[in-house]
Design an enzyme around this catalytic site. Sequence first.
Site, PDB file in Angstrom:
ATOM      1  N   GLY A  41      50.056 -19.464   2.162  1.00  0.00           N
ATOM      2  CA  GLY A  41      49.209 -19.007   3.466  1.00  0.00           C
ATOM      3  C   GLY A  41      47.737 -19.928   3.433  1.00  0.00           C
ATOM      4  CB  ALA A  42      46.163 -21.639   5.977  1.00  0.00           C
TER       5      ALA A  42
ATOM      6  NE  ARG B 105      52.455 -25.672   1.227  1.00  0.00           N
ATOM      7  CZ  ARG B 105      52.936 -24.339   2.035  1.00  0.00           C
ATOM      8  NH1 ARG B 105      52.559 -23.499   1.356  1.00  0.00           N
ATOM      9  NH2 ARG B 105      53.537 -24.542   2.998  1.00  0.00           N
TER      10      ARG B 105
ATOM     11  CD  GLN C 292      57.461 -18.598   4.479  1.00  0.00           C
ATOM     12  OE1 GLN C 292      58.428 -18.463   5.378  1.00  0.00           O
ATOM     13  NE2 GLN C 292      56.795 -19.733   3.904  1.00  0.00           N
TER      14      GLN C 292
ATOM     15  CG  ASP D 269      49.713 -22.912   7.980  1.00  0.00           C
ATOM     16  OD1 ASP D 269      50.152 -22.614   8.874  1.00  0.00           O
ATOM     17  OD2 ASP D 269      49.527 -22.294   6.752  1.00  0.00           O
TER      18      ASP D 269
ATOM     19  CG  ASN E 180      51.686 -20.310  12.337  1.00  0.00           C
ATOM     20  OD1 ASN E 180      50.835 -19.970  11.174  1.00  0.00           O
ATOM     21  ND2 ASN E 180      52.426 -19.228  12.758  1.00  0.00           N
ATOM     22  CE  LYS E 181      55.732 -21.573   7.109  1.00  0.00           C
ATOM     23  NZ  LYS E 181      55.942 -22.883   6.065  1.00  0.00           N
TER      24      LYS E 181
HETATM   25  O1  MRU Z   1      54.093 -22.139   4.274  1.00  0.00           O
HETATM   26  P1  MRU Z   1      53.460 -21.020   3.931  1.00  0.00           P
HETATM   27  O2  MRU Z   1      54.091 -19.673   3.734  1.00  0.00           O
HETATM   28  O3  MRU Z   1      52.234 -21.344   3.251  1.00  0.00           O
HETATM   29  O4  MRU Z   1      52.925 -20.932   5.700  1.00  0.00           O
HETATM   30  C1  MRU Z   1      51.681 -20.454   6.064  1.00  0.00           C
HETATM   31  C2  MRU Z   1      51.698 -19.214   6.576  1.00  0.00           C
HETATM   32  O5  MRU Z   1      51.806 -18.127   5.857  1.00  0.00           O
HETATM   33  C3  MRU Z   1      51.731 -19.335   7.751  1.00  0.00           C
HETATM   34  O6  MRU Z   1      51.976 -20.278   8.569  1.00  0.00           O
HETATM   35  C4  MRU Z   1      50.503 -18.409   8.482  1.00  0.00           C
HETATM   36  O7  MRU Z   1      51.158 -17.747   9.810  1.00  0.00           O
HETATM   37  C5  MRU Z   1      49.456 -18.934   8.546  1.00  0.00           C
HETATM   38  S1  MRU Z   1      48.188 -18.490   7.244  1.00  0.00           S
HETATM   39  C6  MRU Z   1      47.530 -16.952   7.394  1.00  0.00           C
END
Ligand code: MRU
Length: 364
Positions: free
Chosen positions: A55-56, A91, A203, A244, A254-255
């Site tokens: 999570g960012a 990352r 997730q 992110d 985003n994801k």
């Molecule tokens: O790969 P992750 O689980 O670190 O992905 C990030 C996220 O959790 C999401 O993309 C999220 O929607 C944004 S961060 C609050």
Amino acid sequence: MKIDGTLFRSVWVDEQDGWSVRILDQTRLPWSFDILRLTEVEAAAHAIRAMQVRGAPLIGAVAAYGLALAVRRDPAIAAVEAAAAMLAATRPTAINLRWALDRMLARLRPLPTGARAGAAYAEAGAIAEEDVAQCAAIGRHGMALIAEIVARKPGQPVNLLTHCNAGWLATVDWGTALAPIYAAHDAGIALHVWVDETRPRNQGALLTAWELARHGVPHTVIADNAGGHLMQHGEVDMVIVGTDRVSRNGDVANKIGTYLKALAARDNGVPFWVGLPSSTIDWSIADGLGDIPIEERAATELTTITGRALDGSIATLRIVPSDSPAANPAFDVTPARLVTGLITERGCCAASAAGLASLFPEHG
Ligand code: MRU
């Protein structure tokens, strides 16, 4: 947030020794609730890379604390900069990581060597506290949007759809996309959340569902492919996701899979909102589609799946033929034109350069 009556954050400094860093191992949730103790910067880097924390906003905060661990070991600026470079390489997509490390280095560089360790912990603590305050503010601003929907359909629960995990586990507390949901739920607004499973790491099914259940928020886990169908049938009042990285023009990384939800939302007239603290805005990038690096993760995240077997053990299974290759881009970019608006700690704005500049004129 509370877990079984006890208040937790997703990262904190150990109360006993006052310097080691505690995190929840998110690779073990929801099957096991394990608190890890990080004592070296290498362990913090591993936690981010292996997604024990993710999570960012959270990886930004953990990177800041990781740098504090490095400074405690060796406060010489060359060593601190090397540690920051190692953390930054963990990352690539979430900008909060680089933002937090740049802020730490800017604070530490001018200080005499002996003053760096105390300042590093103080700055990491400030980053964490600010994230909590910003996410709480996102909750208040986003709740107003949910309340507007209530006014249009009084007496009926508001149906929200979210993707991935953008709750308190993805931040230091409260979350980004989930903060308005928690705020509205706590204010007595009846709501229900459709939770995308979020392949390949799930997730949504593993973390968002667990969080919402702990807080008593009504929710239903759905296959990633179900959202469009639910929108076509009027079952979704609002999509709300985290991000992110947001570019200066309002494009949203985003994801993986978020873009498809935005397309379905646009086709069905469903508002698509994005919650973010300003630490997720990359002011140096004008065009998110071209310039945001997209993380490629291991194919095994796709070709295997881990869960609880019927005998209670945790098992990992292969679910793709062993001679089939797999590709695993972890993020996508939703163009600003598909985004109804951004919910930040300073309020809501259009996903555009003008919208962002109206809330953050200092970057105008
Ligand atoms: O790969 P992750 O689980 O670190 O992905 C990030 C996220 O959790 C999401 O993309 C999220 O929607 C944004 S961060 C609050």
